[in-house]
Design an enzyme around this catalytic site. Structure first.
Site, PDB file in Angstrom:
ATOM      1  CG  HIS A 208      25.426 -21.574 -11.496  1.00 16.78           C
ATOM      2  ND1 HIS A 208      25.097 -22.488 -10.971  1.00 16.78           N
ATOM      3  CD2 HIS A 208      25.313 -22.401 -12.958  1.00 16.78           C
ATOM      4  CE1 HIS A 208      25.682 -23.715 -11.581  1.00 16.78           C
ATOM      5  NE2 HIS A 208      25.013 -23.735 -12.978  1.00 16.78           N
ATOM      6  CB  CYS A 246      21.800 -24.332 -12.935  1.00 19.34           C
ATOM      7  SG  CYS A 246      22.475 -26.881 -13.816  1.00 19.34           S
ATOM      8  CG  HIS A 275      22.709 -23.641 -17.169  1.00 11.85           C
ATOM      9  ND1 HIS A 275      24.086 -23.489 -16.130  1.00 11.85           N
ATOM     10  CD2 HIS A 275      23.644 -22.139 -17.838  1.00 11.85           C
ATOM     11  CE1 HIS A 275      25.189 -22.986 -16.615  1.00 11.85           C
ATOM     12  NE2 HIS A 275      24.664 -22.283 -16.890  1.00 11.85           N
ATOM     13  CG  ASP A 320      24.761 -27.415 -17.273  1.00  6.01           C
ATOM     14  OD1 ASP A 320      25.889 -27.053 -17.833  1.00  6.01           O
ATOM     15  OD2 ASP A 320      24.428 -26.995 -16.278  1.00  6.01           O
ATOM     16  CG  HIS A 321      26.886 -30.449 -16.134  1.00  7.00           C
ATOM     17  ND1 HIS A 321      26.672 -30.577 -14.822  1.00  7.00           N
ATOM     18  CD2 HIS A 321      27.460 -29.512 -16.945  1.00  7.00           C
ATOM     19  CE1 HIS A 321      27.992 -30.505 -14.499  1.00  7.00           C
ATOM     20  NE2 HIS A 321      27.916 -29.218 -15.769  1.00  7.00           N
ATOM     21  CE1 TYR A 334      29.759 -27.452 -19.406  1.00 10.41           C
ATOM     22  CE2 TYR A 334      30.649 -28.510 -17.709  1.00 10.41           C
ATOM     23  CZ  TYR A 334      30.439 -27.202 -18.216  1.00 10.41           C
ATOM     24  OH  TYR A 334      28.607 -26.768 -17.152  1.00 10.41           O
TER      25      TYR A 334
HETATM   26  C1  DNO Z   1      29.608 -25.634 -14.295  1.00 11.99           C
HETATM   27  C2  DNO Z   1      29.167 -25.127 -14.296  1.00 11.99           C
HETATM   28  C3  DNO Z   1      29.585 -24.197 -12.694  1.00 11.99           C
HETATM   29  C4  DNO Z   1      28.397 -22.407 -12.879  1.00 11.99           C
HETATM   30  C5  DNO Z   1      29.614 -21.384 -12.338  1.00 11.99           C
HETATM   31  C6  DNO Z   1      28.983 -20.491 -12.577  1.00 11.99           C
HETATM   32  O1  DNO Z   1      29.283 -27.284 -15.337  1.00 11.99           O
HETATM   33  O2  DNO Z   1      27.680 -25.006 -14.248  1.00 11.99           O
HETATM   34  O3  DNO Z   1      30.272 -24.325 -13.195  1.00 11.99           O
HETATM   35  O4  DNO Z   1      29.624 -22.047 -14.452  1.00 11.99           O
HETATM   36  O5  DNO Z   1      28.883 -21.518 -11.113  1.00 11.99           O
HETATM   37  O6  DNO Z   1      29.405 -19.619 -12.124  1.00 11.99           O
END
Ligand code: DNO
Length: 358
Positions: A208, A246, A275, A320-321, A334
């Site tokens: 990531h 991401c 992501h 994602d978020h 989340y």
């Molecule tokens: C946050 C996530 C990160 C991700 C880690 C992967 O929202 O995108 O915490 O899960 O960095 O190890």
């Protein structure tokens, strides 16, 4: 493309699996054993129980986010070999349980970092935000970590495990002499051990990006841009050594061109997990998260999804978020509602792109 949704497990996530199953186009959840400290060997029974629970809800468990990497591995300390052995055995067990992708990161001390977890927007929604000027004023990282954890309320922040946060001062002292080159070297050492195991059990590692993708608190960060990703992927040149792209993390540096990265690394078969989310640049070193819709932020999500479509992406995608909307109480970024809207939007884009290309 397989659409997935991050779920923190029934002990830690207020969202029932059946709600996730009810989101159209949902193939599975991305989950983890959240209580496993970094470096631990994951028990087979726990992995199987998680899989069973997810499968019983009609969902797949093919992506784990994350199996965290112990700081000794990132620091290159002698203790790392034992933790790497545990990691290898955990990969074997996950592979045997049908897991295809493991998302992990190589960020020293702090995982993703924000200066504000619930920044109010004019419409009453709240979003995660980052301001480098605020971070630069922090003199005590321990105090900062405590504040973030308090700000998160009853929900533990993913990647901010209490064991790690309890020894921040010590970790900062240990990282004092660690350079970017050391981190690359330590990542290579780790990958040289785990990638052959992944090849044997058909599991893909997917690093990531650092979030935000630049050094913070004087700690080195390396998964930050195209050139460094190229270098990371060549540390061990195997399809199992791949990327979680991401868009929001990598994209929070406006110099990073996300559709171009999807095309470049995706066509080489090295993106295993996407992501997809949006952010809005609000100034130099500053951004706020936004709804997934292109018009709400600075990233063009149509171009990102089109790039995935054009390269024939067959991996996993998740929203994602999200913003916190409709008075939902939940883990920062989340909640259910805005991420579900995100899925609907991303799936809609995908369908439209697909039909345009018939
Ligand atoms: C946050 C996530 C990160 C991700 C880690 C992967 O929202 O995108 O915490 O899960 O960095 O190890």
């Amino acid at each position: 493309m397989k659409m997935t949704f991050r779920w923190y497990g029934s002990q830690m996530d207020p969202i029932p699996l059946r709600y996730i199953k009810q989101i159209p186009n949902m193939s599975g959840v991305v989950s983890s054993l959240m209580d496993m400290p970094a470096g631990a060997l994951w028990p087979t029974e726990r992995i199987q129980a998680l899989k069973q629970e997810v499968n019983d809800a009609g969902l797949e468990l093919e992506v784990i986010e994350s199996v965290n990497v112990h700081e000794d591995i990132k620091l290159g300390l002698p203790g790392r070999d034992e933790y790497i052995d545990n990691y290898c055995k955990t990969i074997e067990r996950l592979g045997q349980a049908g897991v295809k992708v493991i998302c992990y990161n190589f960020m020293p001390v702090f995982d993703w970092t924000r200066s504000d977890l619930f920044k109010p927007r004019a419409d009453g929604a709240t979003v995660l935000a980052y301001d480098q000027a605020v971070i630069d004023k922090i003199t005590d990282p321990q105090d900062f970590a405590d504040r973030i954890q308090q700000g998160a309320g009853e929900f533990e922040m993913a990647g901010w495990e209490p064991e790690r946060m309890a020894e921040i001062k010590h970790l900062f002292a240990q990282y004092q002499s660690v350079s970017h080159e050391d981190l690359f070297r330590n990542l290579r050492y780790f990958l040289e051990a785990v990638i052959p195991v992944c090849e044997r059990y058909d599991v893909k590692m997917a690093i990531h990006p650092d979030d935000p993708p630049w050094d913070i608190f004087g700690l080195p960060r390396i998964c930050t841009n195209r050139d460094n990703v190229t270098r990371i992927l060549s540390l061990v040149d195997s399809p199992c050594n791949g990327l979680t792209l991401c868009s929001g993390s990598m994209g929070s540096n406006p110099c990073n061109d996300i559709p171009a990265m999807v095309r470049e690394f995706g066509s080489r078969g090295r993106i295993h997990f996407g992501h997809v989310r949006n952010i809005k640049f609000t100034g130099p070193g500053q951004f706020e998260e936004a709804a997934h819709f292109s018009a709400d932020g600075s990233l063009d999500l149509y171009e990102i999804m089109k790039a995935y479509y054009d390269i024939g992406f067959e991996g996993y995608i998740r929203p994602d978020h999200g913003r916190m909307i409709w008075d939902e109480q939940g883990r920062a970024g989340y909640g259910l509602y805005d991420r579900a809207l995100g899925v609907a939007y991303l799936s809609g884009l995908w369908e439209a792109i697909q039909k345009d290309h018939r």
